[in-house]
Structure formats: structure tokens, C-alpha cells
Design an enzyme around this catalytic site. Structure first.
Site, PDB file in Angstrom:
ATOM      1  N   ASN A   9       9.163 -54.781  30.796  1.00 54.25           N
ATOM      2  CA  ASN A   9       8.027 -53.889  31.031  1.00 54.25           C
ATOM      3  C   ASN A   9       7.031 -54.108  29.892  1.00 54.25           C
ATOM      4  O   ASN A   9       7.255 -53.653  28.776  1.00 54.25           O
ATOM      5  CB  ASN A   9       8.530 -52.433  31.045  1.00 54.25           C
ATOM      6  CG  ASN A   9       7.401 -51.421  31.133  1.00 54.25           C
ATOM      7  OD1 ASN A   9       6.247 -51.782  31.397  1.00 54.25           O
ATOM      8  ND2 ASN A   9       7.716 -50.156  30.906  1.00 54.25           N
ATOM      9  N   LYS A  11       4.168 -52.925  29.557  1.00 57.11           N
ATOM     10  CA  LYS A  11       3.319 -51.740  29.318  1.00 57.11           C
ATOM     11  C   LYS A  11       1.852 -52.180  29.196  1.00 57.11           C
ATOM     12  O   LYS A  11       1.452 -53.146  29.844  1.00 57.11           O
ATOM     13  CB  LYS A  11       3.803 -50.979  28.085  1.00 57.11           C
ATOM     14  CG  LYS A  11       5.314 -50.724  28.120  1.00 57.11           C
ATOM     15  CD  LYS A  11       5.759 -49.728  27.105  1.00 57.11           C
ATOM     16  CE  LYS A  11       7.264 -49.634  27.126  1.00 57.11           C
ATOM     17  NZ  LYS A  11       7.779 -48.528  26.352  1.00 57.11           N
ATOM     18  N   GLU A  97       6.961 -42.576  30.285  1.00 58.44           N
ATOM     19  CA  GLU A  97       5.602 -42.458  29.736  1.00 58.44           C
ATOM     20  C   GLU A  97       4.652 -41.884  30.785  1.00 58.44           C
ATOM     21  O   GLU A  97       3.718 -41.154  30.459  1.00 58.44           O
ATOM     22  CB  GLU A  97       5.136 -43.826  29.210  1.00 58.44           C
ATOM     23  CG  GLU A  97       5.849 -44.168  27.904  1.00 58.44           C
ATOM     24  CD  GLU A  97       5.984 -45.657  27.608  1.00 58.44           C
ATOM     25  OE1 GLU A  97       5.327 -46.486  28.255  1.00 58.44           O
ATOM     26  OE2 GLU A  97       6.785 -45.976  26.699  1.00 58.44           O
ATOM     27  N   GLU A 167      16.979 -44.531  31.140  1.00 58.64           N
ATOM     28  CA  GLU A 167      16.235 -44.732  29.907  1.00 58.64           C
ATOM     29  C   GLU A 167      16.154 -43.407  29.151  1.00 58.64           C
ATOM     30  O   GLU A 167      15.261 -42.584  29.441  1.00 58.64           O
ATOM     31  CB  GLU A 167      14.820 -45.214  30.214  1.00 58.64           C
ATOM     32  CG  GLU A 167      14.761 -46.519  30.960  1.00 58.64           C
ATOM     33  CD  GLU A 167      13.478 -47.283  30.671  1.00 58.64           C
ATOM     34  OE1 GLU A 167      13.574 -48.409  30.196  1.00 58.64           O
ATOM     35  OE2 GLU A 167      12.391 -46.729  30.881  1.00 58.64           O
ATOM     36  N   GLY A 173      11.205 -47.237  22.598  1.00 62.26           N
ATOM     37  CA  GLY A 173      10.228 -47.638  21.589  1.00 62.26           C
ATOM     38  C   GLY A 173      10.476 -47.031  20.222  1.00 62.26           C
ATOM     39  O   GLY A 173       9.616 -47.095  19.342  1.00 62.26           O
TER      40      GLY A 173
END
Ligand code: PEP
Length: 258
Positions: A9, A11, A97, A167, A173
Site C-alpha cells: 500500500n 498510500k 486511515e 491491521e 506506520g
């Protein structure tokens, strides 16, 4: 045996030049694997160029999100049919997110899951708890609510052509990774919850782990019984790190099939 999936990913990262360099390195380092599917999910604007570069290569492509609506007056949204039309195979839905920033709730995410599947995409449904949920002992109820929304709306059979990614939000992160025990516990919980509706769907369901997966912790995580690969954020932007993670999945799969 379930085929592992390692999906990157990206992002909101990349540029035409950086993407080209990253993909060239990945295409050279990652041959097609019978044991492991590999995908990258770039920002939507870059999907056509990424798909063009990966033409004839085994690495597949996914969107990072899709609309729950089919078409119409939804400024800024991207329909699942559009992702499919330009050559995507996957669509991530319900990334934490987006749940946090765009206030996407579980029903909305479930509608995206259904829309992705109706378009012929493989939805990658992200579920996971906040640190405060874990500390309050709410991990299972949070994950259950996110999963049940899809099971209730789409039906359990829909998961036979979908993917779930666990997740833990506190691990995304942050450099913190769920310990093997923590990850194994939630992955088993997810599989059992699906099994309560269909044992065969549960047995074939790919459940990815995501949250600070790196080259040095990937093999340990992927070797756990209910973990079928990973959804990789930061490390997917680094060709060497992402390749090492894919190789970790390949190594685990070949040990399991030996
Ligand atoms: C993610 O955002 O899906 C993710 C797992 O990120 P990271 O690997 O950077 O923690």
C-alpha cells in the site's frame, strides 16, 4: 493450502519517476510465484502508468479505496468499475486511515466491499483496533463489528473471493508490530468468526497481517498458522525491503508445502 498474498500500500507517496524506478527494481527482483501473489496499490492517479509498466508481469495492481456507489454525482470518488476497467485486480477497503480521516464506518466499508466485488475486483477488507481498544480489552469486539458488517451485508460466501487484512491501528506506520502471539490470536479469532457461518469459506480465506511489517519480522509473522501474507505500507516503497518481505512469504510457503 492457501496462496499467500503480499500487497504493498503505497498510500499518498510516489511520483512518475520514483514509481518507474521502484517498479523496475521489483520486476527484476520478483519473478512470478506459484506460491505467492504480489500486488502494489499506488495512488489512483498513478494506476494507469503503473498498470502499463507491469503489463506482462506477475505483479498485480490494486486501488487504495473505491466508492460504494456505482456512478453519478460523487465528486472526487472513484468507482470500482473504473478500477476494474483500467486493469486493477484488488481494491483495499476500510483502511484505518480512511476510517479515521474520512469517518468511514463499518456499514459504509461493507458497501465498498460489495461494490468492489460486484465490479470483479478482489476486495481487501482492513480491520483492526485502536490502542485504546486493545488496552480496554475491546480488540475482539471492534474486529467483530468491522467483520460482521461485511458478513451481514454481503453474506459469508462473499468472503470466498475476498481478503481480510488484520491491521492493528497502533502498529501502522509506528514501528510497533503486534507480537506473534497478539497477531496469531486475532487472526484465529477472525477465522473462527467466519467459520461460525461457513467452515469452508473460513478455511480458504486469506487473512493478511499489516502493521510495520519489515524484512526482519516478516518471516516470523507469515509462519503463523492463520497468517496468509501481509499488507505492507512503508516498507513497500523500498524495493529491497519489499522484495525481502515477498521472499519471506515464498520461503514460508515452500516450507509448508514441503
Ligand atoms: C498500512 O498502512 O496498511 C500499513 C500496514 O502500514 P505500515 O506497514 O507502514 O505500518
Amino acid at each position: 493450502m492457501r496462496k499467500a498474498l503480499v500487497a504493498g500500500n503505497w498510500k499518498m507517496n510516489g511520483s512518475l519517476e520514483a514509481n518507474r524506478a521502484l517498479l523496475s527494481a521489483l520486476m527484476e527482483a520478483i519473478p512470478g510465484h506459484d506460491a505467492v501473489d504480489v500486488a502494489v496499490c499506488p495512488p489512483a492517479l498513478y494506476l494507469p502508468s503503473v498498470i502499463a509498466q507491469l503489463q506482462d508481469h506477475a505483479i498485480e495492481v490494486g486501488g487504495q479505496d473505491c466508492s460504494d456507489e456505482k456512478s453519478g454525482a460523487f465528486t472526487g470518488e472513484i468507482a470500482a468499475d473504473m478500477l476494474r476497467e483500467i486493469g486493477c485486480r484488488y481494491a483495499i477497503v476500510g483502511h484505518s486511515e480512511r476510517r479515521a480521516r474520512e469517518q468511514e464506518d463499518s456499514l459504509w466499508v461493507a458497501r465498498k466491499f460489495v461494490a468492489a466485488q460486484a465490479a470483479g475486483l478482489v476486495p481487501i477488507l482492513c480491520v483492526g483496533e485502536l490502542l485504546e481498544d486493545r488496552e480496554a480489552g475491546r480488540t475482539e469486539s471492534v474486529v467483530a463489528e468491522q467483520l460482521d458488517a461485511v458478513l451481514d451485508l454481503a453474506g459469508v460466501e462473499a468472503l470466498s473471493s475476498g481478503v481480510v487484512a488484520y491491521e492493528p491501528v497502533w502498529a501502522i506506520g509506528t514501528g510497533l508490530t503486534a507480537s506473534p502471539e497478539q497477531a496469531a490470536e486475532v487472526h484465529a479469532f477472525i477465522r473462527n468468526r467466519v467459520a461460525a457461518r461457513s467452515t469452508s469459506v473460513a478455511a480458504s480465506l486469506r487473512i493478511l497481517y499489516g502493521g510495520s511489517v519489515k524484512a526482519d519480522n516478516a518471516a516470523g509473522l507469515f509462519a503463523l498458522p492463520d497468517i496468509d501474507g501481509g499488507l505492507i505500507g512503508g516498507a513497500s516503497l523500498d524495493a529491497d525491503a519489499f522484495t525481502a518481505i515477498v521472499n519471506a512469504a515464498v520461503g514460508v510457503q515452500s516450507q509448508e508445502s514441503a
